[in-house]
Design an enzyme around this catalytic site. Sequence first.
Site, PDB file in Angstrom:
ATOM      1  N   GLU A 132       0.865  -1.182   0.000  1.00 22.29           N
ATOM      2  CA  GLU A 132       0.000   0.000   0.000  1.00 22.29           C
ATOM      3  C   GLU A 132       0.898   1.228   0.000  1.00 22.29           C
ATOM      4  O   GLU A 132       1.957   1.235   0.631  1.00 22.29           O
ATOM      5  CB  GLU A 132      -0.899   0.011   1.236  1.00 22.29           C
ATOM      6  N   ASN A 169     -11.983  -2.991  -0.007  1.00 25.64           N
ATOM      7  CA  ASN A 169     -10.884  -3.285   0.917  1.00 25.64           C
ATOM      8  C   ASN A 169     -11.435  -3.766   2.250  1.00 25.64           C
ATOM      9  O   ASN A 169     -11.792  -4.918   2.396  1.00 25.64           O
ATOM     10  CB  ASN A 169      -9.991  -2.057   1.084  1.00 25.64           C
ATOM     11  N   GLU A 170     -11.572  -2.844   3.182  1.00 25.41           N
ATOM     12  CA  GLU A 170     -11.960  -3.247   4.538  1.00 25.41           C
ATOM     13  C   GLU A 170     -13.374  -2.736   4.800  1.00 25.41           C
ATOM     14  O   GLU A 170     -13.591  -1.908   5.668  1.00 25.41           O
ATOM     15  CB  GLU A 170     -10.960  -2.620   5.510  1.00 25.41           C
ATOM     16  N   CYS A 184      -6.580   0.946   2.722  1.00 25.91           N
ATOM     17  CA  CYS A 184      -7.560   2.039   2.694  1.00 25.91           C
ATOM     18  C   CYS A 184      -7.397   2.932   1.470  1.00 25.91           C
ATOM     19  O   CYS A 184      -8.325   3.652   1.098  1.00 25.91           O
ATOM     20  CB  CYS A 184      -7.432   2.896   3.947  1.00 25.91           C
TER      21      CYS A 184
HETATM   22  O1  AHR Z   1      -2.327  -1.390   6.858  1.00 26.00           O
HETATM   23  C1  AHR Z   1      -2.817  -0.146   7.234  1.00 26.00           C
HETATM   24  C2  AHR Z   1      -4.330  -0.057   7.108  1.00 26.00           C
HETATM   25  O2  AHR Z   1      -4.949  -0.917   8.008  1.00 26.00           O
HETATM   26  C3  AHR Z   1      -4.894  -0.464   5.791  1.00 26.00           C
HETATM   27  O3  AHR Z   1      -4.835   0.558   4.868  1.00 26.00           O
HETATM   28  C4  AHR Z   1      -6.309  -0.809   6.113  1.00 26.00           C
HETATM   29  O4  AHR Z   1      -6.860  -1.754   5.235  1.00 26.00           O
HETATM   30  C5  AHR Z   1      -6.227  -1.273   7.544  1.00 26.00           C
HETATM   31  O5  AHR Z   1      -7.174  -0.647   8.325  1.00 26.00           O
END
Ligand code: AHR
Length: 636
Positions: free
Chosen positions: A47, A353-354, A222
Amino acid sequence: MKKTIRAGIIATACFLIHTAHAQKQFIVKANEVKATIQPTMWGIFFEDINFGADGGLYAELVKNRSFEFNMPMMGWKLVNDKEADASTLIINRQQANTVNPRFIRVSRNNTAGTVQLINEGFKGMGIKQNEQYNFSGNTLAEGTIHPTGNNWQLYKTNCIAAATEAKAVLSVAIEGKGSIDMDMISLFPEHTWKNRPGGLRADLVQLLADLHPGFLRFPGGCIVEGRDLATRYQWKKTIGDVNKRKLIINRWNTEFAHRPAPDYYQSFGLGFYEYFQLAEDLGASPLPILNCGMACQFNTAEVADMEQIDPYVQDALDLVEFANGDLTTKWGALRASLGHPAPFNLKMMGIGNEQWGPQFIERYRLFAKAIKSKYPTIQLINSVGPDPDGDKFTYLNDTLRKLQADVLDEHYYRSPSWFFSNAKRYDQYPRNGSKIFAGEYAAQSVVAVSPLNRNNWLCALSEAAFMTGLERNADVVSMASYAPLLAHTEGWQWTPDLIWFDNLHAYPTPNYYVQKLYGNNKGTQTVPITLNNEAVAGQDSLYASAAIDQTSHELIIKIVNAAGKAQQGNILLEGINKLDTKAQLTLLQNNNTEAVNSFDGIVNIAPQQQEMAIKDKTASLLLAPYSFAVIRIKIL
Ligand code: AHR
């Protein structure tokens, strides 16, 4: 008389207890294959956080090369001495160039003195002695300097560095009277990964390659979601000519008040084509994560109207075509025109993603239907929320399993004790149905998001212990990746991270070496290893897994001793006719669980190799306190 007998019994009992502590009898049944370990099992999560891309993996040394940061002169300054009469102007040609509208005009009204346009780089520029650096810039020559025309042209030059410097700056000296317009002012080392012009930092990619990752997840995290939908990651805007990739603010720029990063943007110089190329270089399966019409739920939680979600779905469909389509397809042809006629062999993709909540399920269903009907073999990865338990998790876990989702992406940023006690987490998971992707995990020495978290040995050891449980359950867990991957020591937002770097160097953390030992000692099938007839998942602080490698004909055993004392282990190797009498032992160990690695040559935790003897189908070894051992034995 009575008393004497009682004393004898006590003494005998003590001796037996002592023996049990002193000699652990592990049993490996090498002919009882329990599960196939997927080639994807141990991978990496990239990321653009902590200056992981711009200022990190992407080797560009100039910050704000196109003057498109919100403050267009951020990173730049004009320095002129007293005699020189010079000024700068930022000009916006929005209608002519919507993606890269701004450029700089430097005007000199006399020829006296010196005028320099200086770029500070990303926390300075790392320059290495005797290496070549390639300078380029789009320049509209005017007046007395370059009277070659009034059109934008690319000019290039290069130079060899006379010395090594971590905090160099770029100085563009402007001579003569008149004005000059400049844009995309760029400085790259000649030596990048595979020496690709405009490429990636070779030392960092090498560290990734050394992990032998099974997959490469990209672009996050994120960052896929954006703080709002306008700043979500859109892969189509990251391919082709770098001049035409529209820069946006990096969402980590303002995420944490305690770690402000006002100069953090995304130039997308490391875009989706470079990503697929990198995955191919590393021998890793690509795992792109796509925005599913939802912005980060920790920020705006903005969602795309269901009536207007088609472009998001189309982006996912087009990405498959970009990666795999033949040359008769629109996106396949574009890939070929960028230099890669062969497909990138995309087999899986993450939707969101999350994310969490019913709005995610609503959108997931739509994506799954569209992708599966066009590309039935593409495996879809779906979030089960930010936590490995709780309401959000339970709702998504239950719902996605009912919907027969392919792979569930679990995240855990938890304490080392959570990792130790969850080494059995997957022993009870359903054996059929959705597979598990441990998509983001890292033990937190303090607590998630604390800037005080450290990559210490206890965290790494707890991850090693937890990973024995992932390996033992390879029929359920098909992929796993530590997160985040990279962090600039002067520019990070999030800690802990797998690899820390500055402008010149990088150092692997203890956690990196744990990942490396798993990635390099994967095996093809799991076989049971037991202690007192049970899986080794915490008894006397011991954790273990075993695998065979059918390609190299080896038995691979991993053992963590999380106790602060040495423990004698006898591993009985059953179910094999003949074994080599010598085995290869690789050890990570430190008596201090707070120990960390760092720059300045301080490597407290790094693999050490030695040979060990195998006698009577038994591997005997003293498991050092706080250690992680990997044993490889040839099957003859
Ligand atoms: O790894 C850091 C962050 O943690 C990522 O962007 C997210 O997916 C998670 O909350």
